[in-house]
Design a protein around this motif. Structure first.
Motif, PDB file in Angstrom:
ATOM      1  N   LYS A  19       7.461  35.398  16.825  1.00 52.62           N
ATOM      2  CA  LYS A  19       7.744  35.456  18.380  1.00 52.62           C
ATOM      3  C   LYS A  19       6.706  36.036  19.170  1.00 52.62           C
ATOM      4  CE  LYS A  19      12.509  34.433  17.591  1.00 52.62           C
ATOM      5  NZ  LYS A  19      14.006  34.645  17.659  1.00 52.62           N
ATOM      6  N   VAL A  20       5.877  36.910  18.740  1.00 53.64           N
ATOM      7  CA  VAL A  20       4.853  37.613  19.218  1.00 53.64           C
ATOM      8  C   VAL A  20       3.620  36.632  19.701  1.00 53.64           C
ATOM      9  CG1 VAL A  20       3.285  39.502  19.495  1.00 53.64           C
ATOM     10  CG2 VAL A  20       5.315  39.881  18.336  1.00 53.64           C
ATOM     11  N   LEU A  21       3.453  36.357  21.012  1.00 56.57           N
ATOM     12  CA  LEU A  21       2.354  35.280  21.189  1.00 56.57           C
ATOM     13  C   LEU A  21       1.180  35.553  20.776  1.00 56.57           C
ATOM     14  CD1 LEU A  21       2.294  32.656  22.983  1.00 56.57           C
ATOM     15  CD2 LEU A  21       1.945  34.135  25.000  1.00 56.57           C
TER      16      LEU A  21
ATOM     17  N   ILE B 263      -8.104  24.851  21.223  1.00 57.40           N
ATOM     18  CA  ILE B 263      -7.214  26.025  20.984  1.00 57.40           C
ATOM     19  C   ILE B 263      -6.005  25.606  22.181  1.00 57.40           C
ATOM     20  CG2 ILE B 263      -7.214  28.341  21.383  1.00 57.40           C
ATOM     21  CD1 ILE B 263     -10.440  28.364  21.828  1.00 57.40           C
ATOM     22  N   ASP B 264      -5.010  25.830  21.704  1.00 58.31           N
ATOM     23  CA  ASP B 264      -3.776  25.554  22.387  1.00 58.31           C
ATOM     24  C   ASP B 264      -3.274  26.726  23.083  1.00 58.31           C
ATOM     25  OD1 ASP B 264      -1.759  24.002  23.367  1.00 58.31           O
ATOM     26  OD2 ASP B 264      -0.134  24.871  21.825  1.00 58.31           O
ATOM     27  N   ILE B 265      -4.357  26.934  24.166  1.00 55.75           N
ATOM     28  CA  ILE B 265      -4.123  28.037  25.385  1.00 55.75           C
ATOM     29  C   ILE B 265      -4.812  27.543  26.551  1.00 55.75           C
ATOM     30  CG2 ILE B 265      -4.324  30.243  23.816  1.00 55.75           C
ATOM     31  CD1 ILE B 265      -7.110  30.628  24.413  1.00 55.75           C
TER      32      ILE B 265
ATOM     33  N   ARG C 174      -0.433  30.549  35.841  1.00 55.16           N
ATOM     34  CA  ARG C 174       0.995  30.347  35.288  1.00 55.16           C
ATOM     35  C   ARG C 174       0.982  30.347  33.892  1.00 55.16           C
ATOM     36  NH1 ARG C 174       4.851  27.344  39.230  1.00 55.16           N
ATOM     37  NH2 ARG C 174       6.420  28.216  37.834  1.00 55.16           N
ATOM     38  N   ASN C 175      -0.101  30.199  33.048  1.00 53.89           N
ATOM     39  CA  ASN C 175       0.050  30.265  31.613  1.00 53.89           C
ATOM     40  C   ASN C 175       0.111  31.452  30.989  1.00 53.89           C
ATOM     41  OD1 ASN C 175      -0.809  29.510  29.087  1.00 53.89           O
ATOM     42  ND2 ASN C 175      -1.377  27.350  29.700  1.00 53.89           N
ATOM     43  N   ARG C 176       1.070  31.499  30.058  1.00 54.93           N
ATOM     44  CA  ARG C 176       1.275  32.740  29.501  1.00 54.93           C
ATOM     45  C   ARG C 176      -0.001  33.350  28.511  1.00 54.93           C
ATOM     46  NH1 ARG C 176       5.841  33.985  26.410  1.00 54.93           N
ATOM     47  NH2 ARG C 176       5.556  31.978  25.348  1.00 54.93           N
TER      48      ARG C 176
ATOM     49  N   ILE D  30     -10.108  24.391  25.511  1.00 52.98           N
ATOM     50  CA  ILE D  30      -8.738  24.877  26.314  1.00 52.98           C
ATOM     51  C   ILE D  30      -7.968  23.845  26.813  1.00 52.98           C
ATOM     52  CG2 ILE D  30      -9.543  27.177  25.811  1.00 52.98           C
ATOM     53  CD1 ILE D  30      -9.277  27.218  28.938  1.00 52.98           C
ATOM     54  N   LYS D  31      -6.762  23.883  27.035  1.00 56.13           N
ATOM     55  CA  LYS D  31      -5.986  22.969  27.944  1.00 56.13           C
ATOM     56  C   LYS D  31      -6.576  22.782  29.187  1.00 56.13           C
ATOM     57  CE  LYS D  31      -1.490  24.117  25.938  1.00 56.13           C
ATOM     58  NZ  LYS D  31      -0.248  24.843  26.229  1.00 56.13           N
TER      59      LYS D  31
END
Length: 173
Positions: A79-81, A127-129, A134-136, A157-158
Motif C-alpha cells: 500500500k505504500v506508493l 514508467i507508470d507515473i 494532480r498525480n500522486r 512517463i504518462k
C-alpha cells in the motif's frame, strides 16, 4: 534463481530466449521498419497480494506489434506508493537486464542496413507515473526516470508510457 517466464495469448510459457527469438523474427519480417522496444511494469493491489505485470512490446510503428508479459505476485498488499512504484521500476530494470549489449546489437543489425530508408530502432523504459499537478506519483518522477536513463534507455512517463499504463495494466486486473 528461477528463470523469468513470459506469456501472451499465443504462447502460455516462454523463457527469454524464446521471447528474443519472437522479437528478432518480428523485426526480420520487415527490416525497413521503425521499431520501438518498450518495457514497462504496472501493478494492482489485491486484498492479500500485489500483482505486478511487466510487458515487453516490440512496436513496428504504424504496422503492428508483438508483445508478451511476465507476472509476479508479492504475497501482501503493497500500500505504500513509493515502495510499489520503486518495485515496478525494479522489475522493468530486471527485464531490461536480459537485453544485453550483444542482444541489442543483434536487433540493431537487423535495421542497420536500412537506416537511410528510415529504418530505426529505439529502446524505451515505460514508467507508470505522471508529472501532472494532480498525480500522486509526480514526487517520484526524477528518481524513476534516472533509473531508466542509467540503462541507456529512453524513459517515458504518462501519457507516453503505454506499455506500463495500458498493456501491462490490462493484465493486472
Amino acid at each position: 534463481m528461477e528463470p523469468m517466464l513470459f506469456q501472451n495469448l499465443s504462447h502460455p510459457q516462454m523463457d527469454f530466449e524464446e521471447v528474443f527469438a519472437h522479437i528478432t523474427s518480428f523485426m526480420k519480417e520487415e527490416p525497413l521498419g521503425r521499431y520501438k522496444l518498450m518495457l514497462g511494469t504496472d501493478s494492482q493491489i489485491h486484498s492479500d497480494h500485489t500483482l505486478f505485470i511487466t510487458g515487453i512490446v516490440i512496436h513496428r510503428v504504424g504496422k503492428g506489434a508483438w508483445a508478451c508479459y511476465h507476472k509476479e505476485i508479492v504475497p501482501r498488499a503493497m500500500k505504500v506508493l513509493h515502495e510499489r512504484i520503486s518495485y515496478e521500476t525494479s522489475l522493468t530494470v530486471d527485464v531490461a537486464s536480459y537485453f544485453t549489449k550483444e542482444k541489442i546489437d543483434q536487433l540493431i543489425e537487423i535495421v542497420l542496413p536500412h537506416i537511410y530508408q528510415n529504418a530505426s530502432f529505439t529502446i524505451e523504459g515505460h514508467i507508470d507515473i505522471g508529472a501532472g499537478e494532480r498525480n500522486r506519483t509526480r514526487a517520484y518522477v526524477n528518481e524513476m526516470v534516472a533509473r531508466i536513463e542509467s540503462l541507456g534507455f529512453e524513459p517515458k512517463i504518462k501519457p507516453e508510457s503505454i506499455t506500463a499504463s495500458s498493456y501491462a495494466n490490462k493484465y493486472t486486473k
